[in-house]
Design a protein around this motif. Structure first.
Motif, PDB file in Angstrom:
ATOM      1  N   VAL A 179      41.738  49.906  45.977  1.00 31.01           N
ATOM      2  CA  VAL A 179      40.448  50.203  46.596  1.00 31.01           C
ATOM      3  C   VAL A 179      39.376  49.371  45.894  1.00 31.01           C
ATOM      4  O   VAL A 179      39.298  49.364  44.670  1.00 31.01           O
ATOM      5  CB  VAL A 179      40.101  51.705  46.474  1.00 31.01           C
ATOM      6  N   ASP A 180      38.560  48.673  46.695  1.00 30.68           N
ATOM      7  CA  ASP A 180      37.441  47.922  46.135  1.00 30.68           C
ATOM      8  C   ASP A 180      36.271  47.984  47.100  1.00 30.68           C
ATOM      9  O   ASP A 180      36.426  48.389  48.253  1.00 30.68           O
ATOM     10  CB  ASP A 180      37.851  46.482  45.842  1.00 30.68           C
ATOM     11  N   ASP A 181      35.116  47.561  46.616  1.00 31.11           N
ATOM     12  CA  ASP A 181      33.914  47.662  47.440  1.00 31.11           C
ATOM     13  C   ASP A 181      33.780  46.517  48.426  1.00 31.11           C
ATOM     14  O   ASP A 181      33.548  46.731  49.611  1.00 31.11           O
ATOM     15  CB  ASP A 181      32.658  47.812  46.578  1.00 31.11           C
ATOM     16  N   VAL A 182      33.922  45.265  47.976  1.00 38.92           N
ATOM     17  CA  VAL A 182      33.708  44.105  48.837  1.00 38.92           C
ATOM     18  C   VAL A 182      34.897  43.153  48.724  1.00 38.92           C
ATOM     19  O   VAL A 182      35.333  42.833  47.622  1.00 38.92           O
ATOM     20  CB  VAL A 182      32.414  43.350  48.452  1.00 38.92           C
ATOM     21  N   LEU A 183      35.396  42.704  49.861  1.00 34.28           N
ATOM     22  CA  LEU A 183      36.419  41.664  49.896  1.00 34.28           C
ATOM     23  C   LEU A 183      35.730  40.365  50.283  1.00 34.28           C
ATOM     24  O   LEU A 183      35.102  40.283  51.334  1.00 34.28           O
ATOM     25  CB  LEU A 183      37.511  42.021  50.905  1.00 34.28           C
ATOM     26  N   ILE A 209      52.172  48.055  48.615  1.00 36.41           N
ATOM     27  CA  ILE A 209      50.774  47.993  48.174  1.00 36.41           C
ATOM     28  C   ILE A 209      49.919  47.714  49.402  1.00 36.41           C
ATOM     29  O   ILE A 209      50.192  46.786  50.158  1.00 36.41           O
ATOM     30  CB  ILE A 209      50.540  46.894  47.116  1.00 36.41           C
ATOM     31  N   GLN A 210      48.907  48.556  49.585  1.00 36.97           N
ATOM     32  CA  GLN A 210      47.959  48.386  50.680  1.00 36.97           C
ATOM     33  C   GLN A 210      46.569  48.198  50.083  1.00 36.97           C
ATOM     34  O   GLN A 210      46.345  48.492  48.907  1.00 36.97           O
ATOM     35  CB  GLN A 210      47.982  49.603  51.612  1.00 36.97           C
ATOM     36  N   LEU A 211      45.636  47.739  50.911  1.00 39.02           N
ATOM     37  CA  LEU A 211      44.292  47.454  50.439  1.00 39.02           C
ATOM     38  C   LEU A 211      43.254  48.148  51.303  1.00 39.02           C
ATOM     39  O   LEU A 211      43.277  48.006  52.528  1.00 39.02           O
ATOM     40  CB  LEU A 211      44.053  45.931  50.455  1.00 39.02           C
ATOM     41  N   ALA A 212      42.371  48.906  50.657  1.00 39.05           N
ATOM     42  CA  ALA A 212      41.249  49.562  51.331  1.00 39.05           C
ATOM     43  C   ALA A 212      39.956  48.979  50.782  1.00 39.05           C
ATOM     44  O   ALA A 212      39.742  48.956  49.574  1.00 39.05           O
ATOM     45  CB  ALA A 212      41.290  51.073  51.106  1.00 39.05           C
ATOM     46  N   ILE A 213      39.100  48.521  51.695  1.00 40.51           N
ATOM     47  CA  ILE A 213      37.863  47.837  51.335  1.00 40.51           C
ATOM     48  C   ILE A 213      36.716  48.487  52.084  1.00 40.51           C
ATOM     49  O   ILE A 213      36.830  48.765  53.281  1.00 40.51           O
ATOM     50  CB  ILE A 213      37.956  46.339  51.734  1.00 40.51           C
ATOM     51  N   LEU A 214      35.597  48.710  51.405  1.00 47.63           N
ATOM     52  CA  LEU A 214      34.425  49.230  52.102  1.00 47.63           C
ATOM     53  C   LEU A 214      33.823  48.154  53.004  1.00 47.63           C
ATOM     54  O   LEU A 214      33.495  48.416  54.162  1.00 47.63           O
ATOM     55  CB  LEU A 214      33.384  49.743  51.095  1.00 47.63           C
ATOM     56  N   VAL A 215      33.680  46.919  52.480  1.00 50.98           N
ATOM     57  CA  VAL A 215      33.060  45.829  53.236  1.00 50.98           C
ATOM     58  C   VAL A 215      33.907  44.564  53.122  1.00 50.98           C
ATOM     59  O   VAL A 215      34.237  44.142  52.019  1.00 50.98           O
ATOM     60  CB  VAL A 215      31.635  45.525  52.711  1.00 50.98           C
ATOM     61  N   ASP A 216      34.230  43.984  54.275  1.00 52.57           N
ATOM     62  CA  ASP A 216      34.889  42.678  54.310  1.00 52.57           C
ATOM     63  C   ASP A 216      33.852  41.677  54.797  1.00 52.57           C
ATOM     64  O   ASP A 216      33.358  41.778  55.914  1.00 52.57           O
ATOM     65  CB  ASP A 216      36.086  42.699  55.257  1.00 52.57           C
ATOM     66  N   LYS A 254      33.766  48.204  57.052  1.00 53.24           N
ATOM     67  CA  LYS A 254      32.879  47.440  57.921  1.00 53.24           C
ATOM     68  C   LYS A 254      33.090  45.957  57.662  1.00 53.24           C
ATOM     69  O   LYS A 254      33.137  45.515  56.529  1.00 53.24           O
ATOM     70  CB  LYS A 254      31.425  47.812  57.651  1.00 53.24           C
ATOM     71  N   ASN A 255      33.218  45.198  58.751  1.00 54.88           N
ATOM     72  CA  ASN A 255      33.249  43.737  58.669  1.00 54.88           C
ATOM     73  C   ASN A 255      31.813  43.252  58.800  1.00 54.88           C
ATOM     74  O   ASN A 255      31.139  43.580  59.781  1.00 54.88           O
ATOM     75  CB  ASN A 255      34.098  43.141  59.795  1.00 54.88           C
ATOM     76  N   ILE A 256      31.353  42.502  57.814  1.00 53.17           N
ATOM     77  CA  ILE A 256      29.995  41.974  57.829  1.00 53.17           C
ATOM     78  C   ILE A 256      30.076  40.462  57.665  1.00 53.17           C
ATOM     79  O   ILE A 256      30.270  39.964  56.560  1.00 53.17           O
ATOM     80  CB  ILE A 256      29.137  42.583  56.695  1.00 53.17           C
ATOM     81  N   PRO A 257      29.940  39.728  58.773  1.00 54.45           N
ATOM     82  CA  PRO A 257      29.939  38.269  58.651  1.00 54.45           C
ATOM     83  C   PRO A 257      28.726  37.818  57.840  1.00 54.45           C
ATOM     84  O   PRO A 257      27.608  38.258  58.098  1.00 54.45           O
ATOM     85  CB  PRO A 257      29.841  37.768  60.092  1.00 54.45           C
ATOM     86  N   THR A 258      28.949  36.979  56.856  1.00 51.24           N
ATOM     87  CA  THR A 258      27.866  36.503  55.996  1.00 51.24           C
ATOM     88  C   THR A 258      27.984  35.001  55.817  1.00 51.24           C
ATOM     89  O   THR A 258      29.036  34.418  56.056  1.00 51.24           O
ATOM     90  CB  THR A 258      27.930  37.153  54.597  1.00 51.24           C
ATOM     91  N   ALA A 281      25.774  43.548  48.455  1.00 49.96           N
ATOM     92  CA  ALA A 281      25.697  44.449  47.306  1.00 49.96           C
ATOM     93  C   ALA A 281      25.973  45.874  47.759  1.00 49.96           C
ATOM     94  O   ALA A 281      25.303  46.389  48.659  1.00 49.96           O
ATOM     95  CB  ALA A 281      24.318  44.361  46.658  1.00 49.96           C
ATOM     96  N   VAL A 282      26.974  46.489  47.148  1.00 49.22           N
ATOM     97  CA  VAL A 282      27.268  47.897  47.388  1.00 49.22           C
ATOM     98  C   VAL A 282      26.636  48.674  46.248  1.00 49.22           C
ATOM     99  O   VAL A 282      26.925  48.417  45.076  1.00 49.22           O
ATOM    100  CB  VAL A 282      28.787  48.151  47.452  1.00 49.22           C
ATOM    101  N   LYS A 283      25.757  49.585  46.604  1.00 45.34           N
ATOM    102  CA  LYS A 283      25.086  50.416  45.607  1.00 45.34           C
ATOM    103  C   LYS A 283      25.599  51.844  45.772  1.00 45.34           C
ATOM    104  O   LYS A 283      25.552  52.400  46.865  1.00 45.34           O
ATOM    105  CB  LYS A 283      23.570  50.371  45.801  1.00 45.34           C
TER     106      LYS A 283
END
Length: 179
Positions: free
Chosen positions: A103-107, A129-136, A151-155, A162-164
């Motif tokens: 588990v991580d915040d941003v991929l 092993i699987q991966l859970a991400i708050l924001v890709d 959430k997928n956020i194109p940047t 920034a995940v706060k």
């Protein structure tokens, strides 16, 4: 620098609830799960997911914390003037034949996740092993894809996500920072 809010506190809560349901749907034997939160914000997200899985299934999922610094492929670039203080992982639960969910915040580039995979596989042999991400946010440098995405956020590469989290930042939101 400008800041654009993408997720507020309620949206983060709803997103984690959805991810927890997806984890349970894909892994019906919840007793075989171990959540591994990547330090710093990933461990807080892993603990929240464990709470939500317990609410759904009534089973407490084990949670481990992982500092991937020891496994980074860019340590020499980050610490050219001094040696980094890093430790190999010391997990309290066996991961052998378990389903491990990192588990991580941003991929972003995928390098943090590659380091996490190296750390886990250096200590044990999970069944999966699987991966859970708050924001890709895209821009992968390695062929890594999350199994569970909030959430997928194109940047653009000039932007930063920034995940706060209240646990660390005394704020609860996801923002895009633009120069």
């Amino acid at each position: 620098m400008t800041e654009n809010s993408i997720l507020d506190e309620k949206a983060i809560g709803r997103t984690l609830k959805r991810i927890a349901h997806e984890i349970v749907e894909r892994n019906p034997d919840v007793k075989e799960l171990i959540l591994v939160g990547i330090k710093t914000r990933g461990i807080y997200l892993a603990n929240r997911l464990a709470e939500k899985i317990q609410q759904i299934e009534g089973i407490q999922v084990d949670v481990e914390e992982l500092d991937i610094s020891f496994y980074r492929d860019d340590l020499t670039h980050k610490f050219e003037n001094e040696a980094p203080v890093v430790q190999p992982p010391h997990f309290t639960h066996s991961m052998r034949d378990k389903v491990v969910i990192m588990v991580d915040d941003v991929l972003y580039t995928g390098r943090t996740i590659r380091a996490g995979l190296d750390a886990i596989l250096s200590t044990d042999r999970p069944a999966k092993i699987q991966l859970a991400i708050l924001v890709d946010r895209g821009h992968r440098e390695l062929p890594i894809r999350a199994d569970f995405v909030g959430k997928n956020i194109p940047t653009s590469s000039e932007e930063k996500v920034a995940v706060k989290l209240n646990d660390v930042d005394q704020a609860e939101e996801v923002v895009i920072l633009r120069k």
